[in-house]
Every structure is written in structure tokens, then in C-alpha cells.
Motif scaffolding. Structure first.
Motif, PDB file in Angstrom:
ATOM      1  N   VAL A   5       0.868  -1.056  -0.181  1.00 23.68           N
ATOM      2  CA  VAL A   5      -0.296   0.169  -0.313  1.00 23.68           C
ATOM      3  C   VAL A   5       0.863   1.359  -0.505  1.00 23.68           C
ATOM      4  CG1 VAL A   5      -1.660  -0.692   1.044  1.00 23.68           C
ATOM      5  CG2 VAL A   5      -0.455  -0.115   2.673  1.00 23.68           C
ATOM      6  N   SER A   6       1.882   1.394   0.345  1.00 30.63           N
ATOM      7  CA  SER A   6       3.005   2.414   0.380  1.00 30.63           C
ATOM      8  C   SER A   6       3.047   3.263  -0.981  1.00 30.63           C
ATOM      9  CB  SER A   6       4.522   1.563   1.246  1.00 30.63           C
ATOM     10  OG  SER A   6       5.241   1.182   0.702  1.00 30.63           O
ATOM     11  N   SER A   9      -1.146   5.962  -4.148  1.00 25.52           N
ATOM     12  CA  SER A   9      -1.370   7.001  -4.251  1.00 25.52           C
ATOM     13  C   SER A   9      -2.599   7.199  -2.839  1.00 25.52           C
ATOM     14  CB  SER A   9      -1.684   7.460  -5.193  1.00 25.52           C
ATOM     15  OG  SER A   9      -2.837   7.665  -6.044  1.00 25.52           O
ATOM     16  N   ARG A  10      -3.028   8.245  -2.154  1.00 23.32           N
ATOM     17  CA  ARG A  10      -3.521   8.436  -1.944  1.00 23.32           C
ATOM     18  C   ARG A  10      -5.026   8.412  -2.464  1.00 23.32           C
ATOM     19  NH1 ARG A  10      -3.736  13.125   2.912  1.00 23.32           N
ATOM     20  NH2 ARG A  10      -2.184  11.774   3.710  1.00 23.32           N
ATOM     21  N   PRO A  11      -5.068   9.756  -3.985  1.00 17.80           N
ATOM     22  CA  PRO A  11      -6.950   8.964  -4.613  1.00 17.80           C
ATOM     23  C   PRO A  11      -6.526   7.731  -5.006  1.00 17.80           C
ATOM     24  CG  PRO A  11      -4.890  10.210  -5.184  1.00 17.80           C
ATOM     25  CD  PRO A  11      -4.824  10.607  -4.576  1.00 17.80           C
ATOM     26  N   GLU A  12      -5.874   6.769  -5.277  1.00 15.85           N
ATOM     27  CA  GLU A  12      -6.340   5.584  -5.640  1.00 15.85           C
ATOM     28  C   GLU A  12      -6.117   4.427  -4.461  1.00 15.85           C
ATOM     29  OE1 GLU A  12      -3.047   4.834  -8.683  1.00 15.85           O
ATOM     30  OE2 GLU A  12      -2.002   4.382  -7.308  1.00 15.85           O
ATOM     31  N   LEU A  13      -6.150   5.016  -3.466  1.00 19.58           N
ATOM     32  CA  LEU A  13      -6.732   4.340  -2.037  1.00 19.58           C
ATOM     33  C   LEU A  13      -8.050   4.896  -1.782  1.00 19.58           C
ATOM     34  CD1 LEU A  13      -4.926   1.919  -0.129  1.00 19.58           C
ATOM     35  CD2 LEU A  13      -4.207   3.982   1.456  1.00 19.58           C
ATOM     36  N   ARG A  14      -7.585   5.812  -2.270  1.00 15.40           N
ATOM     37  CA  ARG A  14      -9.385   6.043  -1.965  1.00 15.40           C
ATOM     38  C   ARG A  14     -10.180   5.674  -2.850  1.00 15.40           C
ATOM     39  NH1 ARG A  14     -11.725  12.762  -1.753  1.00 15.40           N
ATOM     40  NH2 ARG A  14     -14.365  11.736  -2.078  1.00 15.40           N
ATOM     41  N   SER A  17     -10.849   1.214  -2.031  1.00 18.07           N
ATOM     42  CA  SER A  17     -11.500   1.690  -0.665  1.00 18.07           C
ATOM     43  C   SER A  17     -13.605   1.674  -1.490  1.00 18.07           C
ATOM     44  CB  SER A  17     -11.915   2.198   0.663  1.00 18.07           C
ATOM     45  OG  SER A  17     -12.029   3.944   0.357  1.00 18.07           O
ATOM     46  N   ARG A 238     -11.142   6.950 -10.876  1.00 19.87           N
ATOM     47  CA  ARG A 238      -9.795   7.432 -10.056  1.00 19.87           C
ATOM     48  C   ARG A 238      -8.532   6.075 -10.239  1.00 19.87           C
ATOM     49  NH1 ARG A 238      -9.933  10.794  -4.917  1.00 19.87           N
ATOM     50  NH2 ARG A 238     -11.865  11.835  -5.000  1.00 19.87           N
TER      51      ARG A 238
END
Length: 309
Positions: A5-6, A9-14, A17, A238
């Protein structure tokens, strides 16, 4: 098998989910369908989308999202999205269930990840393999079922409409954003369903619902429509349709979990095996890495929706 997960990116992680949550919530629809099974179908769906549209339009207003004037081409695209992805989809599922049973419909809809992976650009071989694993898991979890040829044809129609639900929305999302695409498509579905209901059932298309039916229709409106639509349409730009489509395999998983929670039956070994295959396929797809330029990946920076903030 583990996803780093590192490197996400934050948009991809959002987006990941949101896509998972949206498809899981859609799967819970099976658990509440029995509650409203005796209610007129078209009238009930019209009420569902009317309430969802009111909620979504209120959210858009509170968020400061002003009304956006669409071009004739964009209006036609939105109308096609509402007609296929919402109205005709429901008709196809209803008729497919009558002719072939819910297992056949679920099995055909389990091919959504593979279809979106193929139509979403130039997917990598690993992404295609992951989609195939997800399809296999969804098929195992749902069961191949049986039925006549008409059931298969209606199921294929539902599959096409489910694909349209995603692909027709992609050109609209940069200008409208997830909330307005969800609100506008739900609003357009209401008069279409009313017309269909009047043709099919006449004035019997609507009646005063019982308390359990109110709860079931309310759940469909607020959770399966308003919340799930927003999550899905926010995730699509995204992730791209290929990667987001992998999470459609969670639909039968959501149905299994809901059935267990509501006491409708414990999951069988095939249910658990199918769910495990779905999760394995999703993880495999996420490990596929960034696809080649112009493939499944979304642009680095999506256009800002008009009127956002």
C-alpha cells in the motif's frame, strides 16, 4: 499474497475503498429483496429512485454544487445512462429471474470484471488473469443455476446494461462529478419507470407500502442507490474501468454476508470458496502494477468538476 500500500497514492487508495464499498453494498440488495417482493416492481423502483434523487440533490446543494447546463450530446448521454443502467437493467433482472432464477443472473453479472477489463483500454495480461479469477469466484459463489433460453438472454441484457452504467458515466464525471451524475441519472429514471409501470400494471403500480416494505425501499434508496452510486462514480475516474471493475466480484460476497447476518442461511463451502477466489483475483489485479500509457489508468489529474467548492 500482499499488496504494497505504500506505493498506492491517496486518490487511488480512496478509489479502491470506494469501489469495494460500492459493489459490496450493491450485493446486499439481495438480502432485502424478499422484503419488498410483493410490492409492484416498477412503482417500487420509481419510489426508490425518487427518494435517492431527492437525497442526492440535497447533498449537492449543501456541498455548493450548482446546477450545470449540459450540451445536447451530454444530455443524450445522461439519458442513455439512466435508461440502460437503471431502468432497462431492472427490467432485465426481473425478467431473467422469472425465466432463469437469481443464480443464472448472478453468474452472468459475474462476468462484469472481465468485460470492463476488455472494454476499458489495453489491459495487461495480469489484469485480464485477475478478472478471470474474479469471474470464476463470482460464478462459484453464485452457482451456475438453470433455466430456459429466455432467462439467459435477459441476463445478457442485464450484463450489457451494467457495463453501460459504468462506461457511459465516464465522459460525464469530469464535468458533473459523482454526486450530480448520481442525482441526475436517478431523477431521469423516475418518469421512465412510471411510464413502464403504467403500461405494465396500470394504476396498480403503486400502493401504500407496509412497514417492512418502507424499510426495504428506504434501504434501497439511501444505501444501495444514493451511497453506492456516489462511491462507484467517485471511484471510476480514480481507478479506470478495468481496475474498478474487479470489485464487481464483491456483489455475490455482499449477498452472502447479508444473508448470514439476516439469518437467511449460513454460507456453504462453495460460497466461501467463491468469496476467497474473488478476493484473490482482486489482490492479483491490484498487484498488476500501473498499466501502459493510455491503457486502464486514469489521467494523473482529473479535471475539476464545475461548481465544486
Amino acid at each position: 499474497m500482499k499488496v504494497d500500500v505504500s506505493t498506492v497514492s491517496r486518490p487511488e487508495l480512496r478509489g479502491l475503498s470506494e469501489a469495494a464499498g460500492a459493489m459490496f453494498l450493491v450485493g446486499t440488495l439481495a438480502g432485502v429483496s424478499g422484503v419488498i417482493g410483493d410490492y409492484p416492481v416498477y412503482g417500487g423502483q420509481a419510489m426508490r429512485y425518487l427518494l435517492a434523487a431527492v437525497v442526492l440533490l440535497a447533498v449537492a446543494r449543501m456541498a455548493g454544487l450548482r446546477f450545470v447546463r449540459l450540451t445536447p450530446g451530454e444530455t443524450a448521454l445522461l439519458a442513455a445512462l439512466s435508461l440502460t443502467g437503471l431502468v432497462i437493467f431492472n427490467v432485465c433482472v426481473i425478467e431473467a429471474t422469472r425465466h432463469g432464477g437469481p443464480a443464472l443472473v448472478g453468474t452472468v453479472l459475474g462476468t462484469v470484471p472481465l468485460a470492463l477489463a476488455l472494454l476499458g483500454g489495453r489491459p495487461s495480461p495480469r489484469l485480464l488473469s485477475a478478472a478471470a479469477v474474479v469471474v470464476t469466484g463470482a460464478t462459484v459463489a453464485t452457482g451456475l443455476g438453470s433455466g430456459e433460453a429466455a432467462g439467459l438472454l435477459w441476463s445478457l441484457g442485464a450484463l450489457g446494461c451494467e457495463i453501460c452504467f459504468s462506461l457511459l458515466a465516464i465522459p460525464l464525471l469530469p464535468k458533473l462529478g459523482a454526486v450530480r451524475v448520481s442525482a441526475y441519472s436517478a431523477s431521469l429514471a423516475v418518469p421512465l419507470l412510471v411510464v413502464a409501470g403504467l403500461l405494465a400494471d396500470g394504476t396498480a403500480m403503486i400502493r401504500v407500502p407496509t412497514a417492512p416494505e418502507i424499510a426495504g425501499l428506504g434501504y434501497q434508496s439511501l444505501v444501495v442507490t444514493a451511497v453506492a452510486f456516489f462511491l462507484w462514480y467517485d471511484a471510476l475516474p480514480r481507478l479506470g474501468p478495468g481496475t474498478a471493475g474487479l470489485f464487481a466480484g464483491l456483489i455475490p460476497v455482499g449477498a452472502i454476508a447479508t444473508g448470514a447476518v439476516l439469518g437467511l442461511g449460513a454460507p456453504s463451502p462453495p460460497d466461501l470458496l467463491g468469496a476467497a477466489l474473488v478476493v484473490a483475483g482482486i489482490v492479483l489485479g491490484l498487484r498488476a502494477g500501473a498499466p501502459a500509457a493510455g491503457a486502464d489508468s486514469p489521467p494523473a489529474k482529473a479535471p475539476r468538476p464545475a461548481g465544486a467548492g
